[in-house]
Design a protein around this motif. Structure first.
Motif, PDB file in Angstrom:
ATOM      1  N   GLY A 123      57.839  33.226  41.908  1.00  0.00           N
ATOM      2  CA  GLY A 123      57.302  31.956  42.404  1.00  0.00           C
ATOM      3  C   GLY A 123      58.350  31.059  43.031  1.00  0.00           C
ATOM      4  N   GLU A 124      59.634  31.373  42.811  1.00  0.00           N
ATOM      5  CA  GLU A 124      60.715  30.576  43.384  1.00  0.00           C
ATOM      6  C   GLU A 124      61.093  31.035  44.793  1.00  0.00           C
ATOM      7  N   LEU A 125      60.540  32.154  45.266  1.00  0.00           N
ATOM      8  CA  LEU A 125      60.902  32.654  46.589  1.00  0.00           C
ATOM      9  C   LEU A 125      60.472  31.678  47.678  1.00  0.00           C
ATOM     10  N   PRO A 126      61.370  31.366  48.625  1.00  0.00           N
ATOM     11  CA  PRO A 126      60.953  30.544  49.768  1.00  0.00           C
ATOM     12  C   PRO A 126      59.957  31.312  50.630  1.00  0.00           C
ATOM     13  N   LEU A 127      59.211  30.590  51.454  1.00  0.00           N
ATOM     14  CA  LEU A 127      58.136  31.208  52.224  1.00  0.00           C
ATOM     15  C   LEU A 127      58.624  32.316  53.148  1.00  0.00           C
ATOM     16  N   ASP A 128      59.826  32.151  53.734  1.00  0.00           N
ATOM     17  CA  ASP A 128      60.302  33.190  54.647  1.00  0.00           C
ATOM     18  C   ASP A 128      60.583  34.503  53.915  1.00  0.00           C
ATOM     19  N   LEU A 129      61.103  34.413  52.694  1.00  0.00           N
ATOM     20  CA  LEU A 129      61.333  35.633  51.915  1.00  0.00           C
ATOM     21  C   LEU A 129      60.024  36.217  51.376  1.00  0.00           C
ATOM     22  N   GLN A 130      59.046  35.351  51.141  1.00  0.00           N
ATOM     23  CA  GLN A 130      57.740  35.852  50.725  1.00  0.00           C
ATOM     24  C   GLN A 130      57.149  36.760  51.792  1.00  0.00           C
ATOM     25  N   ALA A 131      57.350  36.380  53.062  1.00  0.00           N
ATOM     26  CA  ALA A 131      56.833  37.205  54.164  1.00  0.00           C
ATOM     27  C   ALA A 131      57.504  38.571  54.185  1.00  0.00           C
ATOM     28  N   LYS A 132      58.805  38.605  53.878  1.00  0.00           N
ATOM     29  CA  LYS A 132      59.534  39.883  53.861  1.00  0.00           C
ATOM     30  C   LYS A 132      59.056  40.764  52.705  1.00  0.00           C
ATOM     31  N   LEU A 133      58.809  40.149  51.561  1.00  0.00           N
ATOM     32  CA  LEU A 133      58.302  40.926  50.428  1.00  0.00           C
ATOM     33  C   LEU A 133      56.904  41.449  50.731  1.00  0.00           C
ATOM     34  N   PHE A 188      53.066  28.993  48.024  1.00  0.00           N
ATOM     35  CA  PHE A 188      53.087  30.445  47.837  1.00  0.00           C
ATOM     36  C   PHE A 188      51.982  31.050  48.684  1.00  0.00           C
ATOM     37  N   ARG A 189      52.314  32.126  49.381  1.00  0.00           N
ATOM     38  CA  ARG A 189      51.366  32.757  50.288  1.00  0.00           C
ATOM     39  C   ARG A 189      50.199  33.380  49.524  1.00  0.00           C
ATOM     40  N   ALA A 190      48.994  33.093  49.990  1.00  0.00           N
ATOM     41  CA  ALA A 190      47.812  33.643  49.331  1.00  0.00           C
ATOM     42  C   ALA A 190      47.773  35.167  49.476  1.00  0.00           C
ATOM     43  N   ASP A 191      48.149  35.684  50.659  1.00  0.00           N
ATOM     44  CA  ASP A 191      48.090  37.131  50.857  1.00  0.00           C
ATOM     45  C   ASP A 191      49.075  37.866  49.955  1.00  0.00           C
ATOM     46  N   GLN A 201      52.911  45.635  51.923  1.00  0.00           N
ATOM     47  CA  GLN A 201      51.784  45.930  52.789  1.00  0.00           C
ATOM     48  C   GLN A 201      52.077  47.059  53.775  1.00  0.00           C
ATOM     49  N   GLU A 202      53.221  46.976  54.434  1.00  0.00           N
ATOM     50  CA  GLU A 202      53.576  47.975  55.444  1.00  0.00           C
ATOM     51  C   GLU A 202      54.449  49.091  54.876  1.00  0.00           C
TER      52      GLU A 202
END
Length: 216
Positions: free
Chosen positions: A5-15, A56-59, A20-21
């Motif tokens: 939950g501490e991950l910034p949004l840009d790192l959330q996208a990488k995770l 936090f990103r919903a996806d 996903q991919e």
């Protein structure tokens, strides 16, 4: 992954890309690397609330929330305090080459009655300190008192504290436990197992002054 939950949004996208991919690129690299990894993630935040607040990103949340396991706070499982305590005492005594010391019944009662806002990590730190400072036949818990954080008494009025009020109480308890220190090895952030900057932001939002006097 601890504290996802501490991950910034840009790192959330990488995770999310990894999940996903099933691919990622090394830092400085140019080659896409395929992977098939399973992730076990932990957080002391309520991620549904973080999603609602846009932090936090919903996806990503729905990718991670496949098999959720809720671990109750230490204050909700007092029967675990004594076995955890003896485990930590055995480990620290061996690591430091200290003699095995006795535990007074009054200290054991205090440990059981304490509210443990910092959960298992706070218990671990309290016992590590006791092993370090003790010199006599019994363990000494310097500066520790179950009275510092009162346990929550049954509420017969029919009203309950809000989550914000409970969060404020826990932060104040941790600050009293650390003499008002927020960061560092003896700070409240370590007890609460969150980033010091995150704690400062929560304190500001909840109207908590940075330095809190410790009332005995």
């Amino acid at each position: 992954m601890d504290e996802v939950g501490e991950l910034p949004l840009d790192l959330q996208a990488k995770l999310l890309r990894v999940l996903q991919e099933k691919e990622f690129e090394r830092i400085g690299g140019r080659r896409v690397i395929k992977t098939d990894a399973r992730v076990v993630a932990a957080s002391n935040r309520i991620l549904e609330d973080e999603v609602a607040a846009g932090r936090f990103r919903a996806d990503l949340y729905y990718r991670l929330d496949v098999f959720p396991i809720r671990l109750p706070a230490l204050r909700e499982r007092p029967d675990d305090i004594e076995p955890l305590m003896r485990h930590f005492l055995e480990r620290f005594t061996k690591q430091m080459g200290k003699p095995v010391r006795g535990l007074r019944e009054r200290d054991l009662r205090a440990l059981r009655q304490y509210n443990w806002p910092g959960n298992v990590r706070e218990l671990e730190h309290v016992l590590e300190q006791a092993v370090i400072v003790s010199e006599g036949p019994f363990l000494e818990f310097a500066g520790f008192s179950a009275a510092r954080t009162p346990t929550i008494a049954p509420d017969t009025s029919g009203s309950l504290k809000t989550l914000k009020e409970l969060e404020r109480d826990h932060i104040l308890a941790a600050l009293r436990r650390t003499g008002g220190r927020v960061s560092g090895p003896t700070g409240a952030a370590l007890l609460l197992d969150i980033n010091p900057k995150t704690l400062e932001a929560r304190m500001k939002k909840l109207g908590i002054q940075r330095m809190v006097g410790v009332a005995e």
